[in-house]
Design a protein around this motif. Sequence first.
Motif, PDB file in Angstrom:
ATOM      1  N   SER A 134      57.693  84.375-106.285  1.00  0.00           N
ATOM      2  CA  SER A 134      58.904  84.529-105.484  1.00  0.00           C
ATOM      3  C   SER A 134      59.152  86.014-105.273  1.00  0.00           C
ATOM      4  CB  SER A 134      60.112  83.909-106.199  1.00  0.00           C
ATOM      5  OG  SER A 134      59.933  82.523-106.396  1.00  0.00           O
ATOM      6  N   VAL A 135      59.705  86.352-104.117  1.00  0.00           N
ATOM      7  CA  VAL A 135      60.040  87.749-103.841  1.00  0.00           C
ATOM      8  C   VAL A 135      61.442  88.017-104.371  1.00  0.00           C
ATOM      9  CG1 VAL A 135      60.336  89.516-102.077  1.00  0.00           C
ATOM     10  CG2 VAL A 135      58.590  87.735-101.779  1.00  0.00           C
ATOM     11  N   MET A 136      61.522  88.892-105.342  1.00  0.00           N
ATOM     12  CA  MET A 136      62.805  89.211-105.963  1.00  0.00           C
ATOM     13  C   MET A 136      63.396  90.474-105.329  1.00  0.00           C
ATOM     14  SD  MET A 136      62.291  86.635-107.875  1.00  0.00           S
ATOM     15  CE  MET A 136      63.507  86.491-109.196  1.00  0.00           C
ATOM     16  N   GLU A 203      63.982  85.181 -99.794  1.00  0.00           N
ATOM     17  CA  GLU A 203      63.164  84.289-100.601  1.00  0.00           C
ATOM     18  C   GLU A 203      63.790  82.898-100.668  1.00  0.00           C
ATOM     19  OE1 GLU A 203      60.432  82.481-103.030  1.00  0.00           O
ATOM     20  OE2 GLU A 203      60.238  84.380-101.965  1.00  0.00           O
ATOM     21  N   LYS A 204      65.091  82.823-100.842  1.00  0.00           N
ATOM     22  CA  LYS A 204      65.769  81.527-100.926  1.00  0.00           C
ATOM     23  C   LYS A 204      65.580  80.741 -99.629  1.00  0.00           C
ATOM     24  CE  LYS A 204      69.266  83.349-104.101  1.00  0.00           C
ATOM     25  NZ  LYS A 204      70.700  83.670-104.286  1.00  0.00           N
ATOM     26  N   GLU A 205      65.634  81.428 -98.520  1.00  0.00           N
ATOM     27  CA  GLU A 205      65.446  80.763 -97.229  1.00  0.00           C
ATOM     28  C   GLU A 205      64.011  80.243 -97.100  1.00  0.00           C
ATOM     29  OE1 GLU A 205      66.542  83.491 -94.198  1.00  0.00           O
ATOM     30  OE2 GLU A 205      68.636  83.653 -94.850  1.00  0.00           O
ATOM     31  N   TYR A 206      63.041  81.061 -97.497  1.00  0.00           N
ATOM     32  CA  TYR A 206      61.646  80.639 -97.404  1.00  0.00           C
ATOM     33  C   TYR A 206      61.366  79.446 -98.317  1.00  0.00           C
ATOM     34  CZ  TYR A 206      59.847  84.381 -94.441  1.00  0.00           C
ATOM     35  OH  TYR A 206      59.574  85.199 -93.366  1.00  0.00           O
ATOM     36  N   GLN A 207      61.964  79.435 -99.497  1.00  0.00           N
ATOM     37  CA  GLN A 207      61.755  78.310-100.409  1.00  0.00           C
ATOM     38  C   GLN A 207      62.279  77.015 -99.806  1.00  0.00           C
ATOM     39  OE1 GLN A 207      63.230  78.968-104.360  1.00  0.00           O
ATOM     40  NE2 GLN A 207      61.928  80.753-104.741  1.00  0.00           N
ATOM     41  N   THR A 208      63.448  77.084 -99.179  1.00  0.00           N
ATOM     42  CA  THR A 208      64.014  75.900 -98.532  1.00  0.00           C
ATOM     43  C   THR A 208      63.112  75.403 -97.411  1.00  0.00           C
ATOM     44  OG1 THR A 208      66.269  76.630 -99.052  1.00  0.00           O
ATOM     45  CG2 THR A 208      66.018  74.978 -97.317  1.00  0.00           C
TER      46      THR A 208
END
Length: 246
Positions: A134-136, A203-208
């Motif tokens: 994940s990109v932090m 990152e949260k958007e990409y995970q979704t």
Amino acid sequence: MQDYLYDGTFEGFLTCVYHHYYTEPAAGICLKEEYQSSLLGGFQEVHTDLEKADRVYQAIRRKISYMDLRRIYKCFLSTVPDKEMILLRYIVLGFHIGSGISKLHGNPDVFAAQEIEKKINVEAERMRQFVRFSVMQGDILYARIEPDHDVLELIGDHFSDRFRNDPFLIHDVKRGKAMAGYQGRWYIAGFSEEDVPDESEEEKEYQTLWQKYFDHIAIKERKNSNCQRNFMPLRYRKHLTECQIR
């Protein structure tokens, strides 16, 4: 014969091997905090001695082979019960036979070490395949793993080469340590949950998006759970983005 208690380090184990030859033969080699005393024999707490450990290290390399030294170290990284005595018997046999020990596949001591090494190699390869980053915040790549065996350093060169220009962290949450790498170099140090950086908003958007994509390409009528488990065991799914419960 007596039991030797050590600190869990490879150098500590090699120090116990030294005492097996120069003090008294080992009835067992155990971690200090896990030892249960026996009425049949005594025990000795062995303090890690780098000089004694190096003498054993060099003797294995010279009298057996460098390949067998690597095998012994890999096996030591395992969580197999009684691995220390398995390795001690392998070393003792190796000192008698030399480099030819690796060809004695039918010998029970050699076979036991080979089976442990196989488990280590398989898990290290699975870590190379299943690690999800994940990109932090700060553009740091971060991944969590919980391998059965302590294979973190065995995957260091792979990810260091793969992410040569990106700073990354691979966090072994079971053992409380992490590998930090950047520009082709890496090292391992203690690491806790409090040290984990926050995820970036992107990152949260990409995970979704990835989770939705993973759901949509699945064909429910052709789902084969047994086949999935063969390729991706359940214990590795905990930290895979596409397998998270939503």
